[in-house]
Scaffold this active site. Structure first.
Site, PDB file in Angstrom:
ATOM      1  N   HIS A  89       0.838  -1.203   0.000  1.00  0.00           N
ATOM      2  CA  HIS A  89       0.000   0.000   0.000  1.00  0.00           C
ATOM      3  C   HIS A  89       0.877   1.258   0.000  1.00  0.00           C
ATOM      4  CE1 HIS A  89      -3.493   2.468   0.767  1.00  0.00           C
ATOM      5  NE2 HIS A  89      -2.992   2.914   1.907  1.00  0.00           N
ATOM      6  N   ALA A  90       1.926   1.245   0.794  1.00  0.00           N
ATOM      7  CA  ALA A  90       2.840   2.393   0.859  1.00  0.00           C
ATOM      8  C   ALA A  90       3.521   2.620  -0.486  1.00  0.00           C
ATOM      9  CB  ALA A  90       3.883   2.165   1.952  1.00  0.00           C
TER      10      ALA A  90
END
Length: 116
Positions: A89-90
């Site tokens: 996600h990052a």
């Protein structure tokens, strides 16, 4: 900041890594938000404010990119780091923020030319 040369083996180190990754998400999101705010200013004809916001966006993105680089160096392509959903996600946040900044830079330049 945690030592990224030693990828976490313990719960505490894993929590530290998660904290670093959350910082990556926050800085990436900040960079993207500032870029969109800059575009809004450009649409209104305030190019000085747009430039200032894009400068702030660049600084936030640089912070995020620095963290990403350290994470990559810590893993050194050896698969030492466990890939979590939060880490993916990052990375997604960072890449979309980078793309948004590039496109918004072009859009601001177009608005500037149209208003000239």
């Amino acid at each position: 900041m945690m030592d990224l040369d030693n990828i976490p083996d313990t719960q505490t180190e894993a929590e530290e890594l998660e904290e670093v990754v959350m910082g990556l998400i926050i800085n990436s999101g900040q960079a993207r938000s500032l870029a969109y705010a800059a575009l809004k200013q450009a649409k209104q004809g305030d190019f000085a404010a747009a430039k200032a916001m894009m400068d702030q966006s660049r600084m936030a993105l640089n912070e995020a990119h620095l963290v990403q680089t350290k994470l990559i160096e810590g893993d050194a392509g050896e698969g030492k780091m466990k890939v979590s959903l939060v880490l993916v996600h990052a990375q997604d946040h960072l890449m979309t923020s980078m793309l948004a900044r590039e496109l918004i830079t072009e859009l601001i330049e177009l608005h500037e030319k149209l208003k000239a």
